[in-house]
Design an enzyme around this catalytic site. Structure first.
Site, PDB file in Angstrom:
ATOM      1  CG  HIS A   1      33.694  37.554  39.678  1.00 47.22           C
ATOM      2  ND1 HIS A   1      33.632  36.231  39.341  1.00 47.22           N
ATOM      3  CD2 HIS A   1      32.517  38.098  39.288  1.00 47.22           C
ATOM      4  CE1 HIS A   1      32.482  35.984  38.736  1.00 47.22           C
ATOM      5  NE2 HIS A   1      31.787  37.090  38.700  1.00 47.22           N
TER       6      HIS A   1
ATOM      7  CG  ASP B   1      27.439  44.177  40.096  1.00 52.88           C
ATOM      8  OD1 ASP B   1      27.772  43.078  40.597  1.00 52.88           O
ATOM      9  OD2 ASP B   1      26.420  44.333  39.410  1.00 52.88           O
TER      10      ASP B   1
HETATM   11  C1  SDX Z   1      28.199  39.364  40.674  1.00 53.30           C
HETATM   12  O1  SDX Z   1      29.304  34.580  40.332  1.00 53.30           O
HETATM   13  C2  SDX Z   1      29.006  35.423  39.352  1.00 53.30           C
HETATM   14  O2  SDX Z   1      29.236  35.158  38.194  1.00 53.30           O
HETATM   15  C3  SDX Z   1      28.343  36.698  39.824  1.00 53.30           C
HETATM   16  C4  SDX Z   1      28.160  37.766  38.762  1.00 53.30           C
HETATM   17  C5  SDX Z   1      27.166  37.324  37.702  1.00 53.30           C
HETATM   18  O3  SDX Z   1      27.228  37.872  36.589  1.00 53.30           O
HETATM   19  O4  SDX Z   1      26.258  36.527  38.026  1.00 53.30           O
HETATM   20  O5  SDX Z   1      29.386  38.043  38.138  1.00 53.30           O
HETATM   21  C6  SDX Z   1      27.601  39.048  39.360  1.00 53.30           C
HETATM   22  O6  SDX Z   1      27.664  38.950  41.673  1.00 53.30           O
HETATM   23  C7  SDX Z   1      29.480  40.149  40.731  1.00 53.30           C
HETATM   24  C8  SDX Z   1      30.044  40.296  42.197  1.00 53.30           C
HETATM   25  C9  SDX Z   1      29.330  41.483  42.833  1.00 53.30           C
HETATM   26  N1  SDX Z   1      29.654  41.584  44.277  1.00 53.30           N
HETATM   27  C10 SDX Z   1      30.428  42.562  44.760  1.00 53.30           C
HETATM   28  O7  SDX Z   1      30.983  43.417  44.061  1.00 53.30           O
HETATM   29  C11 SDX Z   1      30.531  42.584  46.279  1.00 53.30           C
HETATM   30  C12 SDX Z   1      31.997  42.809  46.688  1.00 53.30           C
HETATM   31  N2  SDX Z   1      32.745  41.616  46.316  1.00 53.30           N
HETATM   32  C13 SDX Z   1      32.944  40.624  47.373  1.00 53.30           C
HETATM   33  O8  SDX Z   1      31.879  40.489  48.265  1.00 53.30           O
HETATM   34  C14 SDX Z   1      33.544  39.322  46.829  1.00 53.30           C
HETATM   35  O9  SDX Z   1      34.601  39.667  46.042  1.00 53.30           O
HETATM   36  C15 SDX Z   1      32.676  38.350  46.068  1.00 53.30           C
HETATM   37  C16 SDX Z   1      31.426  38.011  46.805  1.00 53.30           C
HETATM   38  C17 SDX Z   1      32.322  38.898  44.727  1.00 53.30           C
HETATM   39  C18 SDX Z   1      33.495  37.074  45.860  1.00 53.30           C
HETATM   40  O10 SDX Z   1      33.640  36.486  47.107  1.00 53.30           O
HETATM   41  P1  SDX Z   1      34.584  35.199  47.308  1.00 53.30           P
HETATM   42  O11 SDX Z   1      34.935  34.562  46.014  1.00 53.30           O
HETATM   43  O12 SDX Z   1      33.935  34.361  48.350  1.00 53.30           O
HETATM   44  O13 SDX Z   1      35.930  35.844  47.811  1.00 53.30           O
HETATM   45  P2  SDX Z   1      36.330  35.927  49.325  1.00 53.30           P
HETATM   46  O14 SDX Z   1      35.229  36.572  50.088  1.00 53.30           O
HETATM   47  O15 SDX Z   1      36.793  34.589  49.757  1.00 53.30           O
HETATM   48  O16 SDX Z   1      37.551  36.949  49.265  1.00 53.30           O
HETATM   49  C19 SDX Z   1      38.881  36.487  49.114  1.00 53.30           C
HETATM   50  C20 SDX Z   1      39.717  37.550  49.829  1.00 53.30           C
HETATM   51  C21 SDX Z   1      39.295  37.782  51.274  1.00 53.30           C
HETATM   52  O17 SDX Z   1      40.423  38.270  51.989  1.00 53.30           O
HETATM   53  P3  SDX Z   1      41.353  37.175  52.833  1.00 53.30           P
HETATM   54  O18 SDX Z   1      40.417  36.448  53.782  1.00 53.30           O
HETATM   55  O19 SDX Z   1      41.949  36.246  51.774  1.00 53.30           O
HETATM   56  O20 SDX Z   1      42.372  38.018  53.535  1.00 53.30           O
HETATM   57  O21 SDX Z   1      39.534  38.818  49.176  1.00 53.30           O
HETATM   58  C22 SDX Z   1      38.912  39.732  50.069  1.00 53.30           C
HETATM   59  C23 SDX Z   1      38.303  38.913  51.188  1.00 53.30           C
HETATM   60  O22 SDX Z   1      38.234  39.665  52.381  1.00 53.30           O
HETATM   61  N3  SDX Z   1      37.906  40.455  49.301  1.00 53.30           N
HETATM   62  C24 SDX Z   1      37.669  41.767  49.415  1.00 53.30           C
HETATM   63  C25 SDX Z   1      36.673  42.031  48.460  1.00 53.30           C
HETATM   64  N4  SDX Z   1      36.327  40.903  47.822  1.00 53.30           N
HETATM   65  C26 SDX Z   1      37.086  39.924  48.352  1.00 53.30           C
HETATM   66  N5  SDX Z   1      38.197  42.712  50.196  1.00 53.30           N
HETATM   67  C27 SDX Z   1      37.711  43.980  50.045  1.00 53.30           C
HETATM   68  N6  SDX Z   1      36.760  44.316  49.146  1.00 53.30           N
HETATM   69  C28 SDX Z   1      36.219  43.379  48.334  1.00 53.30           C
HETATM   70  N7  SDX Z   1      35.273  43.712  47.447  1.00 53.30           N
END
Ligand code: SDX
Length: 434
Positions: free
Chosen positions: A311, A368
């Site tokens: 998140h 989720d």
């Molecule tokens: C919602 O914003 C809100 O409040 C949203 C929400 C709401 O109520 O409105 O809470 C609802 O959207 C919840 C989130 C649902 N999405 C998912 O579950 C999809 C999977 N999650 C990821 O796509 C991600 O964690 C996000 C989109 C939720 C957050 O993305 P960020 O903040 O841009 O984080 P990032 O992509 O910069 O990740 C940081 C690191 C990265 O690795 P490095 O480059 O540092 O090595 O963490 C890794 C990412 O690759 N990472 C993951 C991951 N999420 C982040 N690696 C594997 N699996 C994951 N799910």
């Protein structure tokens, strides 16, 4: 927003040696902000923050999140308390008006919402244009936008009464449209709303009843639906809420703004994740295959991510996921449903939370991760999961929109950019190209 007692932040331009004092503003809780509204005028520089990781886009009194502590409050009330002691109708009133309602206020509010649940009969015609197998979120984008064509009695958003009636209509009609989208997809006739049912009961009725027989409301399902709606009601300035605010800042029609929010929520990184979690669990299929998918999630060359994990704000457990995790057992037990996906999800969570990759990045289950298992047990098709998120979040979107429109210094949102394109160059006639 309290006066930060002349707290300032000094920026120094290393090229010119010139320093700039920027005001620091304190909120009621959470990080203070550096007020950069005059930065460009004073320095000729923009700030650069493409995904808003360090940017506060507005002031708001609705919702507070502490991502490190895993805290979520609506108007000061903790989400776990609201989820266990309140109702979605009460939370709708709280978000819209700022305080928990008295019994009289709640009764009046509920009556207003109930008597706006029907949609204009011509709305039915919009559904006929879609393929039966259209994704229900595609349908919701279309029919919610279409609502903007129906209420010419309340187009002046500067009139508080017209803003309120638009908010009531949206909270009341989105569940009706969502149920219609589900029925259309299933090839079943639409079920009209019933005024003798509560908000969650009515939604379940419109989704699951058929004209051929009486429908018996299951109180366990109704309570679970109400709790899911509370948990998804609002969440600060997430992507879809920011979409609604930006669209609304131009004074666009509120129904059209909510349609824009639905479009943004549909994305797999946002509200679309609840559907993706179920599909991911089905793809993993067994506990034995979890390590293979944990490896894929960590592989930068693999686009696979652990859906329902991570998140932007929570670097601790998402408190909503905690409530939903507890509700999973309760709902599945009371429904007598055994879903192997729940055991798989629990094991996936355990393994991931012991893995340094997830621990170091503070990737915890989010809202989720467990919601889909409950929704599946309740009988919803997976394609409806994000629609249910939109039904619940509508009150958050419209409350944030109303708060923004009521700001005395409302201005259209107009971000700038860092230009990285071509320098000025003369037009070349097609005969002289290539
Ligand atoms: C919602 O914003 C809100 O409040 C949203 C929400 C709401 O109520 O409105 O809470 C609802 O959207 C919840 C989130 C649902 N999405 C998912 O579950 C999809 C999977 N999650 C990821 O796509 C991600 O964690 C996000 C989109 C939720 C957050 O993305 P960020 O903040 O841009 O984080 P990032 O992509 O910069 O990740 C940081 C690191 C990265 O690795 P490095 O480059 O540092 O090595 O963490 C890794 C990412 O690759 N990472 C993951 C991951 N999420 C982040 N690696 C594997 N699996 C994951 N799910």
């Amino acid at each position: 927003m309290t006066d930060a007692k002349n707290k300032t932040f000094t920026l120094t331009d290393d090229q010119t040696g010139k320093s700039y004092k920027l005001p620091v503003l304190d909120g009621a809780a959470g990080p203070s902000v550096i007020d950069v509204r005059k930065l460009y005028a004073e320095t000729g520089h923009f700030t650069f923050d493409p995904s808003f990781t360090s940017t506060a886009s507005c002031k708001s009194r609705l919702t507070f999140i502490d991502g490190d502590e895993g805290i979520l409050m609506h108007r000061g009330y903790d989400i776990a308390e609201l989820a266990t002691k309140s109702t979605h109708m009460e939370v709708c009133y709280l978000l819209l008006y700022g305080d928990l309602p008295t019994a009289t206020q709640l009764a009046e509010f509920t009556h207003n919402i109930t008597y706006h649940t029907m949609v204009h009969d011509q709305m039915n015609k919009f559904f006929q244009g879609f393929r039966r197998d259209a994704h229900p979120m595609a349908v919701m984008c279309g029919v919610t936008g279409a609502l903007s064509a129906f209420y010419h009695d309340s187009l002046d958003i500067r009139d508080p009464k017209q803003r309120e009636i638009s908010a009531h209509r949206l909270i009341a009609k989105i569940p009706t449209l969502a149920a219609m989208a589900m029925k259309y997809n299933m090839g079943q006739p639409f079920m009209y709303p019933r005024n003798d049912l509560t908000y969650p009961e009515n939604f379940l009725y419109m989704c699951f009843a058929v004209p051929a027989e009486a429908y018996k409301i299951n109180p366990v399902l109704a309570r679970a639906m109400d709790r899911i709606m509370i948990l998804h009601a609002d969440h600060e300035q997430n992507a879809s809420t920011s979409t609604v605010r930006l669209a609304g800042s131009s004074q666009a029609n509120p129904f059209a703004c909510i349609a824009a929010g639905i479009a943004s929520l549909w994305g797999a990184s946002h509200g679309g994740a609840n559907q993706e979690v179920l599909e991911m669990l089905d793809e993993i299929g067994s506990v034995e295959r979890i390590p293979e998918y944990i490896k894929k999630a960590k592989d930068k060359d693999d686009p696979f991510r652990l859906m329902g994990f991570g998140h932007r704000v929570y670097k601790n457990f998402d408190p909503r996921a905690q409530v939903l995790k507890q509700s999973c057992d309760e709902v599945l037990d009371e429904l007598g449903v055994r879903d192997p996906r729940l055991k798989l999800a629990r094991e996936l969570e355990r393994i991931a939370l012991e893995d340094p990759y997830f621990v170091e990045r503070k990737l915890f289950p989010n809202v989720d991760f467990y919601s889909g298992i409950i929704l599946k047990a309740m009988g919803f098709p997976v394609s409806m999961f994000t629609v249910l998120f939109a039904v619940s979040r509508t009150v958050g979107w419209i409350s944030q929109w109303k708060e923004m429109i009521e700001e005395p210094d409302l201005r259209i949102g107009r971000p700038r950019q860092l230009y990285t394109g071509a320098a000025k160059r003369p037009y070349v006639d097609i005969k002289k190209r290539g």
